[in-house]
Scaffold this motif. Structure first.
Motif, PDB file in Angstrom:
ATOM      1  N   LEU A   1     -44.174  25.534 -63.024  1.00  0.00           N
ATOM      2  CA  LEU A   1     -44.935  25.006 -61.667  1.00  0.00           C
ATOM      3  C   LEU A   1     -44.136  25.821 -60.618  1.00  0.00           C
ATOM      4  N   PRO A   2     -42.959  25.693 -60.525  1.00  0.00           N
ATOM      5  CA  PRO A   2     -42.200  26.284 -59.298  1.00  0.00           C
ATOM      6  C   PRO A   2     -42.488  27.795 -59.262  1.00  0.00           C
ATOM      7  N   ILE A   3     -42.487  28.652 -60.535  1.00  0.00           N
ATOM      8  CA  ILE A   3     -42.786  29.975 -60.255  1.00  0.00           C
ATOM      9  C   ILE A   3     -44.275  30.403 -59.904  1.00  0.00           C
ATOM     10  N   MET A   4     -45.182  29.414 -60.382  1.00  0.00           N
ATOM     11  CA  MET A   4     -46.595  29.358 -59.819  1.00  0.00           C
ATOM     12  C   MET A   4     -46.898  29.121 -58.357  1.00  0.00           C
ATOM     13  N   VAL A   5     -46.006  28.252 -57.904  1.00  0.00           N
ATOM     14  CA  VAL A   5     -46.021  27.840 -56.605  1.00  0.00           C
ATOM     15  C   VAL A   5     -45.464  29.174 -55.536  1.00  0.00           C
ATOM     16  N   VAL A   6     -44.502  29.547 -56.237  1.00  0.00           N
ATOM     17  CA  VAL A   6     -43.851  30.678 -55.587  1.00  0.00           C
ATOM     18  C   VAL A   6     -45.087  31.904 -55.333  1.00  0.00           C
ATOM     19  N   GLY A   7     -45.562  32.107 -56.521  1.00  0.00           N
ATOM     20  CA  GLY A   7     -46.603  33.206 -56.509  1.00  0.00           C
ATOM     21  C   GLY A   7     -47.962  32.984 -55.576  1.00  0.00           C
ATOM     22  N   TRP A   8     -48.316  31.684 -55.599  1.00  0.00           N
ATOM     23  CA  TRP A   8     -49.208  31.265 -54.521  1.00  0.00           C
ATOM     24  C   TRP A   8     -48.861  31.325 -53.060  1.00  0.00           C
ATOM     25  N   ARG A  39     -48.192  45.665 -50.533  1.00  0.00           N
ATOM     26  CA  ARG A  39     -48.266  46.008 -52.021  1.00  0.00           C
ATOM     27  C   ARG A  39     -47.188  45.101 -52.652  1.00  0.00           C
ATOM     28  N   TRP A  40     -45.970  44.924 -52.272  1.00  0.00           N
ATOM     29  CA  TRP A  40     -45.013  44.320 -52.883  1.00  0.00           C
ATOM     30  C   TRP A  40     -45.059  43.040 -53.203  1.00  0.00           C
ATOM     31  N   GLN A  41     -46.084  42.367 -52.047  1.00  0.00           N
ATOM     32  CA  GLN A  41     -46.084  40.994 -51.968  1.00  0.00           C
ATOM     33  C   GLN A  41     -47.228  40.561 -52.913  1.00  0.00           C
ATOM     34  N   VAL A  42     -48.325  41.713 -53.003  1.00  0.00           N
ATOM     35  CA  VAL A  42     -49.336  40.975 -54.137  1.00  0.00           C
ATOM     36  C   VAL A  42     -48.830  41.374 -55.404  1.00  0.00           C
ATOM     37  N   THR A  46     -48.804  38.016 -57.887  1.00  0.00           N
ATOM     38  CA  THR A  46     -49.543  38.131 -59.032  1.00  0.00           C
ATOM     39  C   THR A  46     -48.751  38.098 -60.067  1.00  0.00           C
ATOM     40  N   ALA A  47     -47.674  38.609 -60.232  1.00  0.00           N
ATOM     41  CA  ALA A  47     -46.663  38.750 -61.624  1.00  0.00           C
ATOM     42  C   ALA A  47     -46.306  37.291 -61.741  1.00  0.00           C
ATOM     43  N   CYS A  48     -46.019  36.524 -60.528  1.00  0.00           N
ATOM     44  CA  CYS A  48     -45.480  35.012 -60.902  1.00  0.00           C
ATOM     45  C   CYS A  48     -46.737  34.278 -61.138  1.00  0.00           C
ATOM     46  N   VAL A  49     -47.767  34.326 -60.785  1.00  0.00           N
ATOM     47  CA  VAL A  49     -48.674  33.486 -60.970  1.00  0.00           C
ATOM     48  C   VAL A  49     -49.396  33.678 -62.471  1.00  0.00           C
ATOM     49  N   VAL A  50     -49.612  35.025 -62.658  1.00  0.00           N
ATOM     50  CA  VAL A  50     -49.903  35.493 -64.175  1.00  0.00           C
ATOM     51  C   VAL A  50     -49.135  35.199 -65.016  1.00  0.00           C
ATOM     52  N   GLY A  51     -47.709  35.228 -64.752  1.00  0.00           N
ATOM     53  CA  GLY A  51     -46.803  35.197 -65.785  1.00  0.00           C
ATOM     54  C   GLY A  51     -46.391  33.704 -66.043  1.00  0.00           C
ATOM     55  N   ALA A  52     -46.546  32.825 -64.954  1.00  0.00           N
ATOM     56  CA  ALA A  52     -46.305  31.417 -65.384  1.00  0.00           C
ATOM     57  C   ALA A  52     -47.509  30.882 -66.217  1.00  0.00           C
TER      58      ALA A  52
END
Length: 135
Positions: A1-8, A39-42, A46-52
């Motif tokens: 959840l924390p990694i997904m929150v960072v991604g969002w 680009r870096w932010q996307v 995306t990597a955080c949300v999809v990975g988590a």
């Protein structure tokens, strides 16, 4: 959840810059958008949300491929498309889960297999259509 929150947290503020980017990179840059940072932010978001999400839910990644492409003509702008895709992905996953549990109860069909059976032809059609579009 924390990694997904960072991604969002990285992705949600990007609605306006992504809308500007639909006009082209030159137009977005002339509006003051830092394209390298965008680009870096996307990519990181995306990597955080999809990975988590994949780490928790498994390999049902075709939902993330199908839903935004299906909803883009209906919704349009990238800002509302982010939220709509999240809700649409949840609805598609629920429908696939119901299909696996109710329609085929005696079969040992996994949810990821069903989403892949739906998503792979869609992905191939998308690649084929994009490959034929002149640049």
């Amino acid at each position: 959840l924390p990694i997904m929150v960072v991604g969002w947290a990285l992705l949600l503020p990007l609605a306006r810059p992504l809308e500007a980017l639909t006009l082209g990179e030159d137009a977005a840059a002339s509006m003051g958008i830092n394209l390298v940072r965008l680009r870096w932010q996307v990519v990181l978001g995306t990597a955080c949300v999809v990975g988590a999400g994949t780490a928790v839910a498994g390999a049902i990644g075709f939902i993330g491929l199908i839903v935004p492409h299906v909803l883009r003509p209906l919704v349009g702008a990238p800002g509302p498309l982010l939220i709509t895709s999240a809700l649409g992905g949840a609805a598609m996953l629920l429908a696939a889960d119901i299909a696996v549990r109710v329609v085929l109860p005696g079969r040992d069909l996994k949810l990821g297999v069903l989403t892949a059976l739906v998503g792979a032809p869609f992905f191939l059609q998308l690649v084929w259509r994009t490959g034929r579009t002149p640049v």
